[in-house]
Enzyme design. Structure first.
Site, PDB file in Angstrom:
ATOM      1  CG  HIS A  43      -1.817   1.112   1.386  1.00 14.79           C
ATOM      2  ND1 HIS A  43      -1.775   1.985   2.454  1.00 14.79           N
ATOM      3  CD2 HIS A  43      -2.842   1.515   0.608  1.00 14.79           C
ATOM      4  CE1 HIS A  43      -2.744   2.868   2.332  1.00 14.79           C
ATOM      5  NE2 HIS A  43      -3.405   2.613   1.219  1.00 14.79           N
ATOM      6  CG  HIS A  85      -3.238   9.168   0.676  1.00  9.05           C
ATOM      7  ND1 HIS A  85      -3.817   9.915   1.683  1.00  9.05           N
ATOM      8  CD2 HIS A  85      -4.078   8.137   0.441  1.00  9.05           C
ATOM      9  CE1 HIS A  85      -4.952   9.345   2.047  1.00  9.05           C
ATOM     10  NE2 HIS A  85      -5.141   8.275   1.315  1.00  9.05           N
TER      11      HIS A  85
HETATM   12  O1  G3P Z   1      -6.042   0.725  -1.740  1.00  7.77           O
HETATM   13  C1  G3P Z   1      -6.877   1.001  -0.684  1.00  7.77           C
HETATM   14  C2  G3P Z   1      -6.585   2.268   0.040  1.00  7.77           C
HETATM   15  O2  G3P Z   1      -5.508   2.934  -0.522  1.00  7.77           O
HETATM   16  C3  G3P Z   1      -7.724   3.188   0.122  1.00  7.77           C
HETATM   17  O3  G3P Z   1      -7.542   4.184   1.084  1.00  7.77           O
HETATM   18  O4  G3P Z   1      -7.029   6.435   1.836  1.00  7.77           O
HETATM   19  O5  G3P Z   1      -5.248   4.735   1.808  1.00  7.77           O
HETATM   20  O6  G3P Z   1      -6.084   5.685  -0.313  1.00  7.77           O
HETATM   21  P1  G3P Z   1      -6.415   5.295   1.087  1.00  7.77           P
HETATM   22 CA    CA Z   2      -4.889   4.591  -1.985  1.00  8.25          CA
END
Ligand code: G3P
Ligand code: CA
Length: 292
Positions: A43, A85
């Protein structure tokens, strides 16, 4: 929350992890279900150990043996797609020091040239000083050079009208929309159903994911334009996974579930027990060890 190891500790983590890799030649997990295990997706890269959404984070995921990385795509004032992000640059760069008069430092208010000068690593640790915010083009080339695969998130598409078309253009220009990439190396997801649907309409061959947990009764509608339903791990249940799996997605294959953001072994084992297809995690090594 996760503990961020110092550089030496991170190196030790990598060493230990290398010893635990399964016996594939590349040492990477390529696709879900090969050993009945969920696919582990890094992630924002291996973001527990390196600054999120930077080259360092995807290179580290590669070093740890993870083929799949996730990122977040947004658009600058002058139309460049960048990998960040938050919609503000404040948390993950030195923008407040560099441009003190420009609060709240939204990406949409900065040019690509300005963003390219920012330090996107020091906030995470001194050893990461000088890391940059990648453009999507730079990022795709890096993922390609690492022979990795990409779960690309279109972030806050309501802020950036037409970002789906822009994203597809950059993907095409970097070679990511040829048959090989589309078939094996790319998934596009968003929290916005409209955005996922727009991608599907413009490029029906691309695998897509919807971030969220729609009511079971609504799942057939989503299955018309997406291949994955990707809910938070704190909400997902075994029954919900079974309801998703009972349907076929936009490409006629079983609708899949990748859940996020699973950063500890107990949660990883829990969602593995639910039968999820993918686990999106800041700590891919922890999750891999838990589901092995
Ligand atoms: O891939 C799932 C996740 O990234 C969604 O939440 O806020 O971390 O982008 P966020
Ligand atoms: Ca994400």
């Amino acid at each position: 929350m996760y503990a961020r190891p110092a550089a030496a500790t991170a190196a030790a983590v990598l060493g230990a992890t290398a010893l635990l890799l399964p016996g594939s030649a590349s040492g990477t997990q390529e696709s879900p279900g090969k050993a009945g295990e969920p696919l582990v997706i890094a992630h924002r890269g291996a973001s527990a150990y390196a600054p999120e959404n930077t080259f360092a984070a995807i290179d580290l995921a590669d070093d740890m043996g993870f083929a799949w990385v996730e990122n977040d795509v947004q658009r600058t004032k002058d139309g460049e797609l960048v990998v960040v992000h938050d919609d503000s640059l404040a948390r993950t760069t030195d923008v407040e020091q560099r441009f003190p008069g420009r609060a709240p430092w939204k990406i949409k208010d900065f040019t690509a040239a300005e963003i390219a000068t920012l330090d996107a690593g020091s906030w995470f640790g001194a050893q990461w000083a000088g890391a940059r915010v990648p453009t999507l083009k730079q990022y795709l080339n890096r993922v390609e050079n690492n022979s990795q695969k990409l779960l690309l998130e279109i972030k806050k598409p309501e802020t950036y009208p037409g970002i789906e078309k822009d994203t597809l253009r950059v993907l095409r220009e970097t070679g990511w929309l040829d048959r090989h990439h589309v078939t094996h190396k790319l998934v596009i997801q968003s929290f916005s159903a409209d955005s996922v649907r727009a991608v599907h309409e413009q490029r029906p061959d691309i695998t897509t994911g919807f971030l969220g947990m729609p009511a079971v009764a609504d799942l057939p509608w989503y299955a018309g334009f997406t291949d994955q339903i990707n809910p938070t791990h704190t909400s997902v249940t075994a029954d919900y996974v079974a309801a998703v799996h009972a349907l076929k997605g936009a490409h006629g294959k079983r609708l899949q579930v990748s859940t996020w953001t699973v950063n500890d072994a107990a949660a990883a084992m829990r969602v593995d027990g639910f039968g999820v297809d993918g686990i999106i995690t800041n700590n891919p090594d922890v999750v891999r060890d838990a589901v092995d």
